[in-house]
Design a protein around this motif. Sequence first.
Motif, PDB file in Angstrom:
ATOM      1  N   LEU A   1      -1.299   5.411  -2.101  1.00  0.00           N
ATOM      2  CA  LEU A   1      -2.526   5.398  -2.416  1.00  0.00           C
ATOM      3  C   LEU A   1      -3.522   6.367  -2.084  1.00  0.00           C
ATOM      4  N   ASP A   2      -3.336   6.357  -0.721  1.00  0.00           N
ATOM      5  CA  ASP A   2      -4.534   7.199   0.148  1.00  0.00           C
ATOM      6  C   ASP A   2      -3.985   8.801   0.060  1.00  0.00           C
ATOM      7  N   GLY A   3      -2.999   8.909  -0.753  1.00  0.00           N
ATOM      8  CA  GLY A   3      -2.661  10.493  -0.887  1.00  0.00           C
ATOM      9  C   GLY A   3      -1.854  11.244   0.000  1.00  0.00           C
ATOM     10  N   THR A   4      -1.477  10.324   1.040  1.00  0.00           N
ATOM     11  CA  THR A   4      -0.304  10.650   1.891  1.00  0.00           C
ATOM     12  C   THR A   4       1.176  10.496   1.528  1.00  0.00           C
TER      13      THR A   4
ATOM     14  N   LEU B   1       3.537  21.185   3.070  1.00  0.00           N
ATOM     15  CA  LEU B   1       3.529  20.281   1.748  1.00  0.00           C
ATOM     16  C   LEU B   1       2.060  20.290   1.459  1.00  0.00           C
ATOM     17  N   LYS B   2       1.806  20.525   0.300  1.00  0.00           N
ATOM     18  CA  LYS B   2       0.413  20.625  -0.299  1.00  0.00           C
ATOM     19  C   LYS B   2       0.529  19.537  -1.564  1.00  0.00           C
ATOM     20  N   ARG B   3      -0.898  18.930  -1.548  1.00  0.00           N
ATOM     21  CA  ARG B   3      -1.067  18.002  -2.494  1.00  0.00           C
ATOM     22  C   ARG B   3      -2.588  17.812  -2.626  1.00  0.00           C
ATOM     23  N   LYS B   4      -2.988  18.040  -3.826  1.00  0.00           N
ATOM     24  CA  LYS B   4      -4.458  17.982  -4.306  1.00  0.00           C
ATOM     25  C   LYS B   4      -5.355  18.553  -3.260  1.00  0.00           C
ATOM     26  N   ASN B   5      -6.215  17.858  -2.403  1.00  0.00           N
ATOM     27  CA  ASN B   5      -7.141  18.393  -1.726  1.00  0.00           C
ATOM     28  C   ASN B   5      -6.830  18.250  -0.050  1.00  0.00           C
ATOM     29  N   LYS B   6      -5.297  18.118   0.104  1.00  0.00           N
ATOM     30  CA  LYS B   6      -4.718  18.064   1.345  1.00  0.00           C
ATOM     31  C   LYS B   6      -3.737  19.111   1.763  1.00  0.00           C
ATOM     32  N   LEU B   7      -3.643  19.281   2.979  1.00  0.00           N
ATOM     33  CA  LEU B   7      -2.707  20.273   3.384  1.00  0.00           C
ATOM     34  C   LEU B   7      -1.825  19.345   4.455  1.00  0.00           C
ATOM     35  N   PHE B   8      -0.366  19.002   4.255  1.00  0.00           N
ATOM     36  CA  PHE B   8       0.486  18.182   5.365  1.00  0.00           C
ATOM     37  C   PHE B   8       1.383  19.208   5.899  1.00  0.00           C
TER      38      PHE B   8
END
Length: 315
Positions: free
Chosen positions: A293-296, A193-200
Motif C-alpha cells: 500500500l505504501d507503493g513499494t 523498476l518504476k512505479r508512479k512517482n517512485k524509482l526503485f
Amino acid sequence: MIEKTFKNPLLDFGADPWVFKDRDYYYFMVTRGTKIDLWKSKTLSGIAQGNCKTIWTAPEEGINCANVWAPEIHKINGSWYIYFTANDGKGGDLSRKVFVLENTSDPFNGVWEEKGFVNTEHSGLDGTVFEHQGKFYFVYAGYGNFPDYGSALYIAEMENPWTLKGTNVLISKPEFDWEKQGGMAINEGPVMLKRKNKLFLIYSASATWSDDYCLGMLTASTDKDVLDKNSWVKSEQPVFKKSIENQVFAPGHNSFTLSPDETEDWIIYHAISESEGGTEHRSTRIQKFTWILDGTPNFGIPLPIATPIPVPSGE
C-alpha cells in the motif's frame, strides 16, 4: 477449465537473466561465457524454448575476449543496444569493462555493430540504462582500490547510448552485513523498476557464490535529481533473499517485465537449489510480485522449483 501452469527453473544453466518485452515479444539473455545469445518468445514462461540466435562471439584475444557476462538488451530511441561485461582474460576485475552493441533495425535480423566500451571512470561490470525526465542514465558496478569493499554502484548521465558525460556518482556501497557475505563486500547487478512517482533501483548484494546473495533496493522520488546521492534511500534489509524451507539459495541478478496482457509484474532472477551449490548451477526462474500500500514492491519469498505456477496473464 484447467489452469495453465509452468515450473521453474526455465533454464537450468541461466545466470544473470535479462528479459525485455517489446510489444508482443519477449527477448531473453543470460551469461554464456564467450558469446551472446538472444532468445525471442511470445510467452514469458516459454522464453527458454523460443527462437535462439548467437549474435556476437568473443574474439580469440583482446580487451573483450573473455568472461562475457550479464548481457542486457535495451531499446533506446527506436534502436537496439546490448550492454555486456567482458575483460581480457588476464587482468581480473580491474580489466573489466562494459561493452556496447548497436542494431538500428531488428534484434534478430538486423546487423549488430560494436560501439566499443562505455567510458566509465572505474573498471566495472553489470551496466544498465534507464530513462528519467527525458534523459538517459547509466548505472554500473564499479571496482577500484577500495579498502572496505569490492564493488559499488555508480550513476552517470549519457551523452549517447555508449558514451557518458559528467561525473560518475557513487550512490551505493556495501554497508550492511547482508551486503558482505561470501568473503566479498559487493553491490552489483543494478536494474531500474518504476512505479508512479517512485524509482526503485534494485541491486544484488554479497558474493554471487554465497548462499546469502540477495537483492537490495534504493528508492528515489521522480522529482529528485538522480545524480545526487542524497536522493537515494537504501533499504536496511534485503528485499529478496534465500529460502531454506523452499531450497532456494543465492537469489539475485534479476530483471523485471510484465505479463503478456501487461496486468501483472514479474521478476526474473537466478538462484541455486542447494546450499553452497556453486555458481555453475545458477538457473533462471520467474515469479509474480505485488505492491504494498505504501507503493513499494513486495517480491515475496523465492518459490521452490518443480512447483506448478499459474502462467503469466495473457498466455
